[in-house]
Design a protein around this motif. Structure first.
Motif, PDB file in Angstrom:
ATOM      1  N   GLN A  33      30.518  15.251  -8.869  1.00 11.35           N
ATOM      2  CA  GLN A  33      29.991  14.615 -10.073  1.00 11.35           C
ATOM      3  C   GLN A  33      30.568  13.216 -10.256  1.00 11.35           C
ATOM      4  OE1 GLN A  33      30.516  17.076 -13.549  1.00 11.35           O
ATOM      5  NE2 GLN A  33      29.767  18.929 -12.511  1.00 11.35           N
ATOM      6  N   ARG A  34      31.869  13.149 -10.174  1.00 12.52           N
ATOM      7  CA  ARG A  34      32.548  11.874 -10.422  1.00 12.52           C
ATOM      8  C   ARG A  34      33.182  11.304  -9.160  1.00 12.52           C
ATOM      9  NH1 ARG A  34      37.716  11.680 -11.120  1.00 12.52           N
ATOM     10  NH2 ARG A  34      37.734  13.903 -11.582  1.00 12.52           N
ATOM     11  N   ARG A 158      29.490  17.734 -19.217  1.00 12.78           N
ATOM     12  CA  ARG A 158      29.652  16.932 -18.004  1.00 12.78           C
ATOM     13  C   ARG A 158      31.096  16.939 -17.521  1.00 12.78           C
ATOM     14  NH1 ARG A 158      26.565  13.641 -21.248  1.00 12.78           N
ATOM     15  NH2 ARG A 158      28.235  12.102 -21.401  1.00 12.78           N
TER      16      ARG A 158
END
Length: 668
Positions: A33-34, A158
């Protein structure tokens, strides 16, 4: 966090890693995701085409965990494709701290950031738990034994979290009792006086000296040790310290066990090492004599004196160590001062920083330490003192770093903090001594950063109306001769000053030259020309004044010569807190003037630092004057007078001084 390594045990194409070795045809990464794929492949030691087995996969997983980005790592096999399934650690999006006051929020956040907890950082619960314990330890060291740290972690969408740290600082435990065990040769109170920490007393609410902290206790034990060592107890030892806490965690009990030992005397003092100065000169700096009780304070002071003396000769980094050789049989100490002067150092460059308004030239001309000459500790400090005495700077610091690549060169770096050296004043007010006060003045002691002084003032009270203009160049010549000019005009109604009923109008000008005698002394010479017009009132006037007017008239032109000597050791030119200053001045009209007289005045002040911002000042002013030649006595309008604010308190303005015995009406 969890580590999962699945070995493929099923043979029919199940999607898990196989215990048998296989060649990696491709690598697929899922769950990012990051973190970028590049960061994963950079830390993952397996590449396409490599032959891997369960051992290599385990090592590869450990490498990924070491990055600190992931909460879970799962390696699977899909045919000859290696699948890396990742679960990233959450990111901290908000960090809030509440309840703290003893430790500032910014200080706490900086400490958390250094430990790895800050907004934008990866969240690790183990780090948070470790920091909770560290914060509690910090508060315990301040005597806050009932402090509590609670943290809240809130999950956000998130893969993000917000942190809230709730601090209950509690209260600082107060010292209930301090006990010293094992002392024999001193009174207990004398020993307790060495401690900054004290049991709760009448002044504890102000001094906070009953608030326990580990650091303060350590400092107190060192002061106690110094107390004994300065009195010859060289074998003194604080053998143990017990700090106990009451059940409610609000009271602290301190017990210190000491071993005093015996008093040792000095039986011999030696100087060893490289004695670049005559031994006789160095021995004069040793303040401890043979047969005297040993004192560590005197040893340290002697070390400093010798090192400073060597520093004045250019040996800036000289090392002097006093080493005692203890003889326990006869309780004596043979003291040897080992002297290592090192190389003589020279000043490569003198630099100034912080002088945004003041020109470098103004600072450089105050230097008595020269570039290219050997570095003298005394001259460097004297230069620092001269900068402080200018009054342009709030603070002056000096450093002497070595020049890189050289063992005998230093730079002298002065850093200054400027303060306002000028003022613009508009005033309106009322005084019991002067009545209504109106005034304006502009003064600048550092005009345009040149170090020159200029001022102008216009003032009006019930008694006095005055205009003054002045200009002084403290460095009219490069060797420090000053030159100044001044113009003045004043109207004075002396009846408003609690004096007799007469008025004077005075105007004139003066020129002054000053000559430095030394760094602390100065001589000044002046010439002044003035005219005084006097007008007696129709009402009563003192007999002495009337007689003077009848003899001398009401219009006087005077040419006055003056000289003065001043000496100062003040630590600052503006708002000094230490040092002394005195001046002696003589002024006399030149022979042949319409009035012939002289005046001698002496002023002195001494500042005594007390503590912190408190300073005690003593000052005095003495004066004497008389006439000479054709003038029998000092003119009455030149008499010395005192009283009022800034003079002798308790007396009205100008009420102390010569007074007329009788009055009569003036015949006009």
């Amino acid at each position: 966090m969890k580590f999962t390594l699945i070995s493929l045990l099923l043979a029919l194409g199940a999607a898990c890693a196989q215990a048998d070795a296989f060649t990696v045809k491709d690598i697929r990464v899922d769950g990012l995701q990051r973190v970028s794929a590049g960061s994963v492949f950079g830390a993952f030691p397996i590449n396409i085409g490599d032959k891997v087995d369960s051992s290599k996969l385990a090592n590869a997983s450990r490498n990924l965990f070491a990055t600190g980005y992931f909460n879970d790592i799962e390696l699977m096999r899909d045919g000859n494709i290696l699948v890396i399934n990742l679960v990233e650690l959450p990111t901290i999006t908000a960090l809030e701290i509440e309840g703290n006051s003893a430790i500032e929020t910014e200080q706490l956040k900086e400490g958390l950031k250094q430990a790895g907890l800050a907004e934008g950082y990866v969240f690790k619960r183990s780090t948070l738990e470790r920091l909770e314990l560290e914060l509690e330890r910090q508060y315990v060291s301040q005597g806050r034994y009932d402090a509590e740290i609670n943290t809240e972690v809130k999950k956000l969408p998130r893969n993000r979290v917000s942190l809230k740290i709730n601090v209950d600082e509690g209260s600082v435990a107060s010292i209930s009792h301090i006990n010293i065990v094992g002392y024999e040769n001193f009174e207990k109170q004398e020993l307790l006086n060495q401690f900054e920490l004290k049991p709760t007393n009448l002044w504890s609410w102000y001094a906070s000296d009953d608030k326990y902290s580990r650091e303060k206790l350590g400092g107190d034990l060192e002061r106690l040790r110094s107390f004994y060592l300065d009195r010859g107890y060289i074998r003194f030892n604080a053998e143990s310290t017990q700090v106990s806490l009451s059940p409610n965690k609000e009271e602290v009990f301190i017990s210190v066990n000491v071993h005093e030992g015996d008093v040792y005397t000095v039986n011999k003092v030696n100087l060893a090492g490289e004695l670049i100065l005559e031994e006789e000169l160095l021995r004069k700096l040793v303040i401890m004599d043979e047969g005297e009780t040993f004192s560590r304070q005197k040893v340290t002071f002697t070390q400093d004196l010798i090192a400073k003396r060597l520093g004045n000769e250019g040996f800036t980094f000289a090392s002097v160590n006093g080493v005692p050789k203890i003889n326990d049989e006869d309780k004596t100490v043979e003291l040897t001062f080992f002297i290592e002067p090192g190389k003589r150092t020279y000043v490569r460059r003198i630099n100034f920083t912080g002088n945004e308004s003041t020109m470098d030239e103004v600072l450089r001309r105050e230097m008595v330490q020269m570039e290219g000459g050997w570095a003298s500790t005394e001259l460097i400090e004297q230069s620092k003192s001269r900068l402080e005495q200018l009054g342009f700077f709030k603070g002056v610091n000096v450093e002497t770093p070595k020049v890189p690549g050289s063992d005998d060169l230093i730079d002298v770096n002065y850093s200054v903090e400027e303060q306002p050296s000028g003022s613009l004043n508009l005033s309106i007010g009322y005084s019991s001594a002067d009545g209504m006060i109106l005034g304006t003045s502009v003064s600048q002691n550092n005009f345009m950063g040149t170090g020159k002084k200029m001022s102008t003032s216009l003032n009006k009270t019930d008694a006095v109306a005055s205009l003054n203009l002045s200009y002084t160049d403290p460095y009219y010549t490069v060797d420090g001769i000053s030159r100044g000019y001044g113009l003045f005009y004043s109207q004075t109604d002396f009846s408003e000053l609690s004096l007799s009923d007469y008025n004077t109008d005075t105007y004139g000008g003066r020129t002054t030259f000053g000559f430095p005698i030394s760094g602390r002394e100065r001589l000044s010479f002046s010439i002044e020309a003035s005219r005084t017009l006097m007008e007696a009132q129709e009402s009563g006037i003192a007999e002495e004044i009337l007689g003077f007017i009848e003899d001398e008239g009401e219009d006087f032109v005077e040419v006055t010569l003056g000289s003065s000597w001043s000496w100062t050791t003040l630590n600052r030119g503006l708002f000094p807190t230490a040092g002394a200053k005195q001046s002696l001045s003589l002024e006399a009209t030149v022979p042949g003037s319409e009035l012939e007289y002289f005046r001698v005045t002496y002023n002195a002040q001494k500042y005594f630092p007390i503590s912190g911002e408190w300073t005690f000042r003593l000052r005095t002013e003495l004066g004497y004057g008389d006439g000479y030649g054709k003038t029998d006595e000092l003119p009455f309008f030149r008499n010395f007078r005192a009283g009022g604010v800034g003079s002798v308190r308790g007396y009205t303005s100008n009420s102390l001084g010569p007074r007329g015995a009788i009055k009569r009406l003036l015949n006009t």
